[in-house]
Design an enzyme around this catalytic site. Structure first.
Site, short mmCIF file in Angstrom:
data_model
loop_
_atom_site.label_atom_id
_atom_site.label_comp_id
_atom_site.label_asym_id
_atom_site.label_seq_id
_atom_site.Cartn_x
_atom_site.Cartn_y
_atom_site.Cartn_z
N GLN A 143 -7.14 1.32 13.50
CA GLN A 143 -6.26 2.12 12.63
C GLN A 143 -6.39 1.72 11.16
O GLN A 143 -6.21 2.54 10.27
CB GLN A 143 -4.79 1.97 13.08
CG GLN A 143 -4.45 2.67 14.37
CD GLN A 143 -4.60 1.75 15.56
OE1 GLN A 143 -5.43 0.85 15.58
NE2 GLN A 143 -3.82 2.00 16.60
N ASN A 167 5.13 -5.13 16.33
CA ASN A 167 4.23 -4.29 15.55
C ASN A 167 2.84 -4.44 16.16
O ASN A 167 2.63 -5.21 17.10
CB ASN A 167 4.25 -4.68 14.07
CG ASN A 167 3.54 -3.65 13.20
OD1 ASN A 167 3.79 -2.44 13.32
ND2 ASN A 167 2.64 -4.09 12.34
N LYS A 168 1.89 -3.73 15.63
CA LYS A 168 0.52 -3.73 16.16
C LYS A 168 0.00 -5.12 16.45
O LYS A 168 0.22 -6.04 15.63
CB LYS A 168 -0.37 -3.00 15.15
CG LYS A 168 -1.84 -2.91 15.51
CD LYS A 168 -2.09 -2.31 16.88
CE LYS A 168 -1.48 -0.94 17.02
NZ LYS A 168 -1.45 -0.46 18.43
N ARG A 216 0.21 9.09 16.07
CA ARG A 216 0.61 7.72 16.33
C ARG A 216 1.39 7.20 15.14
O ARG A 216 1.51 7.85 14.11
CB ARG A 216 -0.59 6.82 16.71
CG ARG A 216 -1.93 7.14 16.14
CD ARG A 216 -2.20 6.70 14.75
NE ARG A 216 -1.64 5.43 14.40
CZ ARG A 216 -1.19 5.15 13.19
NH1 ARG A 216 -1.23 6.06 12.21
NH2 ARG A 216 -0.67 3.97 12.89
N GLY A 217 1.91 5.95 15.31
CA GLY A 217 2.82 5.40 14.29
C GLY A 217 4.24 5.75 14.73
O GLY A 217 4.51 6.89 15.12
N ALA A 218 5.13 4.75 14.65
CA ALA A 218 6.46 4.89 15.25
C ALA A 218 7.22 6.15 14.77
O ALA A 218 7.66 6.96 15.61
CB ALA A 218 7.26 3.62 15.00
N ASP A 276 7.34 -1.36 14.96
CA ASP A 276 7.59 -0.37 16.01
C ASP A 276 8.98 -0.48 16.60
O ASP A 276 9.52 0.48 17.13
CB ASP A 276 6.53 -0.49 17.11
CG ASP A 276 5.22 0.09 16.62
OD1 ASP A 276 4.48 -0.64 15.92
OD2 ASP A 276 4.98 1.28 16.86
O1 MRU Z 1 -0.57 2.13 18.20
P1 MRU Z 1 -0.12 2.73 16.89
O2 MRU Z 1 -1.25 3.15 16.01
O3 MRU Z 1 0.90 3.81 17.09
O4 MRU Z 1 0.62 1.51 16.15
C1 MRU Z 1 1.18 1.73 14.89
C2 MRU Z 1 1.81 0.52 14.30
O5 MRU Z 1 1.82 -0.55 14.87
C3 MRU Z 1 2.54 0.72 13.00
O6 MRU Z 1 2.48 -0.44 12.22
C4 MRU Z 1 4.02 1.05 13.30
O7 MRU Z 1 4.12 2.08 14.22
C5 MRU Z 1 4.76 1.42 12.06
S1 MRU Z 1 4.25 3.00 11.48
C6 MRU Z 1 5.16 3.42 10.12
#
Ligand code: MRU
Length: 348
Positions: free
Chosen positions: A197, A248-249, A47-49, A238
């Site tokens: 997370q 973002n989250k 996970r994470g963009a 994201d």
């Molecule tokens: O649902 P996730 O855990 O993939 O969400 C991640 C986030 O919101 C991060 O802040 C975002 O992807 C940036 S990661 C460098």
């Protein structure tokens, strides 16, 4: 510094660090089929963009290796169909679509007619995306490091660290470099319901690096800001629209609003691959909604009554006017964002 390898291509398939098991277990697994790779993205094993961008590119390579289309035309057609399918697994982070698009362009541009060679072109592009991400993270770290105050208290939300990328992270990259260079500070990590997370991943990777971290409930963050406990907020993103609105989250918007109310600088750290110049503003960013079970309990423990209705958006949108600056590998972009984003990234 040493960072965990989140995603890697191997002869057997895509090797991933299974983030659903952290922090209790550090376990790797290999995705051997497209379905396994899609499941890993959907269930946030990866996970994470930026990390899902790399994963998506490898998932395309994996699927086309197994599918083995008979000729170039069939290969390109299968690639186009698979790109759409994989991108739909998680719609908010633009890095997934961006990486798939890049791989698609690489094979379309290549004159190869031999299927194995065409597949090698695709795989090379996926590997380039992975390697470049390491550089992008480093660049973000260099650009953002001067912002980190000696003795400061820095708040972050979710996980935009090494676990979310192929490198040293986005929001955490300036902190890793500042620490390496001798600055001392404390990070406050929002736990980040519903999937934790912040608690499971950010707290884990900061502790592994020896950086002091205090964990807090999401609801405590505005109070910490209001009572003077935070000098700087840095989050990831994201998808960032052309005008600087960003997704973002879930929970990021509340943190940004509280930071603005109390005069605390709020920065967003992201590579150029997270900017979507085709999105004019935040309203055009799709928000992924996830199953209610993520909110009615955690793992196997139920915390809400049976049958309760749930709303579970995975992300929120924060308006550009709450952002002090975007920390990118090209430097820090400042308002007005319409202009600074276009100037830094508009050239393609
Ligand atoms: O649902 P996730 O855990 O993939 O969400 C991640 C986030 O919101 C991060 O802040 C975002 O992807 C940036 S990661 C460098």
């Amino acid at each position: 510094m040493r960072t965990p390898e989140t995603v890697a291509w191997t002869a057997e398939g895509i090797r991933i660090l299974d983030q659903t098991l952290l922090p209790e277990r550090v376990e790797y697994r290999v995705c051997r089929t497209l379905e396994e790779a899609e499941e890993a993205i959907l269930s946030l094993r990866v996970r994470g963009a930026p990390a899902i961008g790399v994963m998506g590119a490898y998932a395309l390579a994996l699927a086309l290796r197994r599918e083995a289309p008979p000729d170039r035309v069939a290969f390109l057609e299968a690639a186009a169909n698979l790109r759409g399918r994989i991108a739909r697994v998680r719609p908010t982070a633009v890095n997934l679509d961006w990486a798939l698009h890049r791989c698609g362009e690489a094979v379309s541009r290549s004159p190869e007619t031999d299927i194995e060679k065409l597949h090698a072109v695709l795989l090379r592009e996926a590997q380039a995306i992975e390697n470049e991400d390491k550089e992008l993270c480093r660049g973000i770290g260099e650009a953002g490091e001067p912002l980190v105050p000696e003795g400061g208290r820095i708040l972050t939300h979710c996980n935009a660290g090494a676990l979310a990328t192929a490198g040293i992270g986005t929001a955490l990259a300036p902190l890793y470099l500042a620490w390496e260079r001798g600055k001392r500070f404390r990070v406050f990590a929002d736990e980040t319901r519903p999937l934790l997370q912040g608690a499971r991943l950010t707290a884990w990777e900061l502790r592994e690096s020896g950086i002091p971290v205090t964990l807090l409930c999401d609801g405590a963050a505005p109070f910490l800001i209001a009572t003077g406990g935070v000098d700087l907020v840095i989050t990831g993103a994201d998808r960032i629209a052309r005008n600087g609105d960003f997704a973002n989250k879930i929970g990021t918007y509340g943190v940004a609003a509280a930071a603005e109310r109390h005069g605390v600088p709020f920065y967003v750290a992201a590579p150029s691959s997270t900017f979507d110049l085709a999105a004019p503003d935040g309203d055009s960013i799709p928000i992924e909604e996830r199953p209610g079970e993520e909110v009615t309990g955690f793992r196997t423990v139920r915390t809400a009554p049976e049958g309760v209705e749930v709303w579970n958006p995975a992300f929120d949108r924060t308006p550009a006017d709450l952002v002090s600056g975007f920390i990118t590998e090209k430097g820090i972009l400042l308002p007005p964002y319409g202009r600074s984003i276009e100037e830094a990234l508009g050239g393609g």
